[in-house]
Scaffold this active site. Structure first.
Site, mmCIF file in Angstrom:
data_model
loop_
_atom_site.group_PDB
_atom_site.id
_atom_site.type_symbol
_atom_site.label_atom_id
_atom_site.label_comp_id
_atom_site.label_asym_id
_atom_site.label_seq_id
_atom_site.Cartn_x
_atom_site.Cartn_y
_atom_site.Cartn_z
ATOM 1 N N TYR A 141 -13.936 -2.441 -13.717
ATOM 2 C CA TYR A 141 -14.877 -1.032 -13.992
ATOM 3 C C TYR A 141 -15.165 -1.388 -15.262
ATOM 4 O O TYR A 141 -16.251 -0.692 -14.780
ATOM 5 C CB TYR A 141 -14.516 0.006 -13.457
ATOM 6 C CG TYR A 141 -13.882 0.138 -12.072
ATOM 7 C CD1 TYR A 141 -13.282 -0.257 -10.784
ATOM 8 C CD2 TYR A 141 -14.433 2.000 -11.700
ATOM 9 C CE1 TYR A 141 -13.088 -0.075 -9.645
ATOM 10 C CE2 TYR A 141 -14.294 1.919 -10.658
ATOM 11 C CZ TYR A 141 -13.442 1.167 -9.468
ATOM 12 O OH TYR A 141 -13.565 1.821 -7.991
ATOM 13 N N LYS A 192 -2.486 -9.628 -9.315
ATOM 14 C CA LYS A 192 -2.921 -10.904 -8.515
ATOM 15 C C LYS A 192 -2.357 -12.221 -8.940
ATOM 16 O O LYS A 192 -3.451 -12.757 -9.325
ATOM 17 C CB LYS A 192 -4.249 -10.477 -7.962
ATOM 18 C CG LYS A 192 -4.753 -11.465 -7.016
ATOM 19 C CD LYS A 192 -4.159 -11.542 -5.313
ATOM 20 C CE LYS A 192 -4.682 -13.108 -4.974
ATOM 21 N NZ LYS A 192 -4.079 -13.200 -2.924
ATOM 22 N N ASP A 224 -2.418 -8.548 -2.015
ATOM 23 C CA ASP A 224 -2.599 -7.956 -0.462
ATOM 24 C C ASP A 224 -1.569 -8.261 0.654
ATOM 25 O O ASP A 224 -2.026 -7.282 0.661
ATOM 26 C CB ASP A 224 -2.781 -9.755 0.057
ATOM 27 C CG ASP A 224 -2.441 -11.213 -0.884
ATOM 28 O OD1 ASP A 224 -1.637 -10.404 -2.033
ATOM 29 O OD2 ASP A 224 -2.784 -12.393 -0.829
ATOM 30 N N ASP A 248 -8.038 1.808 -7.104
ATOM 31 C CA ASP A 248 -8.935 2.323 -6.340
ATOM 32 C C ASP A 248 -8.300 2.451 -4.282
ATOM 33 O O ASP A 248 -8.615 3.121 -4.122
ATOM 34 C CB ASP A 248 -9.728 2.113 -6.679
ATOM 35 C CG ASP A 248 -11.410 2.523 -5.314
ATOM 36 O OD1 ASP A 248 -11.703 3.630 -5.266
ATOM 37 O OD2 ASP A 248 -12.379 1.861 -5.176
ATOM 38 N N ASP A 252 -6.501 4.933 -1.545
ATOM 39 C CA ASP A 252 -7.188 5.273 -0.331
ATOM 40 C C ASP A 252 -6.258 5.208 1.090
ATOM 41 O O ASP A 252 -6.212 5.177 1.332
ATOM 42 C CB ASP A 252 -8.855 4.482 -0.393
ATOM 43 C CG ASP A 252 -9.587 5.293 -0.719
ATOM 44 O OD1 ASP A 252 -9.530 5.986 -1.356
ATOM 45 O OD2 ASP A 252 -10.725 4.977 -0.533
HETATM 46 C C1 IPM Z 1 -12.119 7.299 -6.715
HETATM 47 C C2 IPM Z 1 -13.611 7.130 -7.008
HETATM 48 C C3 IPM Z 1 -14.630 5.921 -7.085
HETATM 49 C C4 IPM Z 1 -13.628 5.244 -8.452
HETATM 50 C C5 IPM Z 1 -16.044 6.567 -7.390
HETATM 51 C C6 IPM Z 1 -16.600 7.751 -6.921
HETATM 52 C C7 IPM Z 1 -16.803 5.907 -8.275
HETATM 53 O O1 IPM Z 1 -13.956 5.679 -5.064
HETATM 54 O O2 IPM Z 1 -11.872 7.970 -7.555
HETATM 55 O O3 IPM Z 1 -11.854 6.554 -6.666
HETATM 56 O O4 IPM Z 1 -14.248 3.978 -7.728
HETATM 57 O O5 IPM Z 1 -12.422 5.264 -8.971
HETATM 58 MG MG MG Z 2 -11.317 5.713 -4.906
#
Ligand code: IPM
Ligand code: MG
Length: 357
Positions: A141, A192, A224, A248, A252
Site C-alpha cells: 500500500y 506467501k 491462498d 484487506d 472482507d
Molecule cells: C479497508 C478499505 C480501505 C483499504 C480502502 C477504502 C482504501 O478497503 O479499510 O479495508 O483498502 O484499506
Molecule cells: Mg478493505
C-alpha cells in the site's frame, strides 16, 4: 479531564451511520459521566468537494490532537476518475500513515442471533470468533517506487513495491502475539513465503518472536490456502496476523462468514494506543442516502473506541449489550434480514440501540 473524540463521517453511507453512532456516544457520555467532547471534520470525497483535498490540514491537525477518532467511510463513483494522488481513499490512507496507526484489529464474531444470515452452514460458523491483525501502514500500500511509467518500447507499465522492514514486522507481530495471549493463544501468520521474499522475512521474524511468547502456539499459512481455510473450517483460527494487502482481502472474507460486513468494527492503533475506529465496510454508494444502511458496525466500533483508547470498559460493554439486545428483539437492517426478522431503517436501528441503553 475532558477527552476529545473526532468524528469523520466521510462519504456515501458514512454520514448516516456516524450520526447513529454519535447519538449512542452522547447517551453513554451522559449515562456514565465520561466527560467526552466531540468535534467533526471533513475527510475523503466530502473534503475534496469542499476544499479540493481528501485530507485537509485542519482535519489532520484535529486528528493528531484527538484522543480517539471515529470514521464512517470514504470514496464513491463521483471521485473514481480522479488521479490516484487525489482520491478520497488518500484521505483515509493519509490519516493511517500520518498518525502511524500500524495495528489494525478486525474481529469477526458471529452473533448467535445472526447464524442464519451467513451464507455458510450454521455448524461451520456458529461460535465463530476470529481476530485479524492487519499491518496498516506499510507493505504494498505504501511501498516506493510506485506509479505508471512509459517503457522504451512505448508501452505503459504499472508498478508497486511490496516491502517490509524487520522493525515493521516485529511491531505488528508483537501486537498479534499479545492479542493471542489474551484470547485462545493460537496465532496464524499468513504470508506467501513460497514466492515473495518480503514474506520469507516476515515468516522469519514471526519465528524469532515466538520465544518471547512461549504460551502462544504459532503456525504459518500461505495466503491462498488461508483464503480457502477461512470458508472451509474458519473455527480453526483464533488470531491471524498478516500484511496490509492480504489483511484487506482476508478481513472482507472473514466479515462475510458472520453474515454481513455491516456488523464488523475495526480499530487502528498506534504505539501510544491512540486510535481510529471504523466499520470494516466501505461507503456503499449504491445504498447511500436511502436510510437503509446498517449502523451497527459503526456503533460497535464506537464501543471498541471506548474500550481500547478511552479505557471505558463499562460504557463499551453497555453498548455491546444493547446491540445484542436489539438483535434478540429481531430488529434487522436489510443486509442482515432473514426469515422472521423485523426490517428496520438505519435510524430505527440507532434508536433501538439508544432505547436498549
Ligand atoms: C479497508 C478499505 C480501505 C483499504 C480502502 C477504502 C482504501 O478497503 O479499510 O479495508 O483498502 O484499506
Ligand atoms: Mg478493505
Amino acid at each position: 479531564m475532558s477527552r476529545s473524540v473526532l468524528l469523520l463521517p466521510g462519504d456515501g453511507i458514512g454520514p448516516e451511520i456516524v450520526a447513529e453512532a454519535e447519538k449512542v456516544l452522547h447517551k453513554v457520555n451522559d449515562k456514565f459521566s465520561l466527560g467526552l467532547s466531540f468535534d467533526t471534520a471533513l475527510v475523503g470525497g466530502a473534503a475534496l468537494d469542499a476544499e479540493d483535498t481528501p485530507l485537509p490540514a485542519d482535519t489532520l491537525d484535529k486528528a493528531r490532537k484527538a484522543d480517539a477518532i471515529l470514521l464512517g467511510a470514504v470514496g464513491g463513483p463521483k471521485w473514481d476518475s480522479l488521479p490516484m494522488s487525489n482520491r478520497p481513499e488518500k484521505g483515509l490512507l493519509g490519516l493511517r500513515s500520518n498518525l502511524e496507526l500500524f495495528a489494525n484489529l478486525r474481529p469477526a464474531i458471529l452473533y448467535p442471533q445472526l447464524a442464519s444470515a451467513s451464507s455458510l452452514k450454521p455448524e461451520v460458523v456458529s461460535g465463530l470468533d476470529i481476530l485479524i491483525v492487519r499491518e496498516l501502514t506499510g507493505g504494498i500500500y505504501f511501498g516506493q517506487p510506485r506509479g505508471v511509467r512509459q517503457l522504451e518500447n512505448g508501452e505503459r507499465q504499472g508498478y508497486n513495491t511490496y516491502q517490509y522492514t524487520e522493525s515493521e514486522i516485529r511491531r505488528i507481530g508483537r501486537v498479534a502475539f499479545e492479542a493471542a495471549q489474551q484470547r485462545g493463544k493460537k496465532l496464524c501468520s499468513v504470508d506467501k513465503a513460497n514466492v515473495l521474499e518480503v514474506t520469507v522475512l516476515w515468516r522469519e521474524i514471526m519465528e524469532e518472536l515466538k520465544s518471547e511468547y512461549p504460551d502462544v502456539e504459532l503456525s504459518h499459512m500461505y495466503v491462498d490456502n488461508a483464503a480457502m481455510q477461512l470458508v472451509k473450517a474458519p473455527k480453526q483460527f483464533d488470531v491471524i496476523v498478516t500484511g496490509n494487502m492480504f489483511g484487506d482481502i482476508l478481513s472482507d472474507e472473514a466479515a462475510m462468514l458472520t453474515g454481513s460486513i455491516g456488523m464488523l468494527p475495526s480499530a487502528s492503533l498506534n504505539s501510544e494506543k491512540q486510535g481510529m475506529y471504523e466499520p470494516c465496510h466501505g461507503s456503499a454508494p449504491d445504498i447511500a442516502g436511502q436510510g437503509i444502511a446498517n449502523p451497527l458496525a459503526t456503533i460497535i466500533s464506537a464501543a471498541m473506541m471506548l474500550r481500547y483508547s478511552l479505557n471505558e470498559d463499562e460504557a463499551a460493554a453497555a453498548i455491546e449489550a444493547a446491540v445484542s439486545k436489539v438483535l434478540d428483539q429481531g430488529l434487522r437492517t436489510a443486509d442482515i434480514m432473514s426469515e422472521g426478522g423485523q426490517k428496520v431503517s438505519t435510524r430505527e436501528m440507532g434508536e433501538a440501540v439508544l432505547n436498549a441503553l
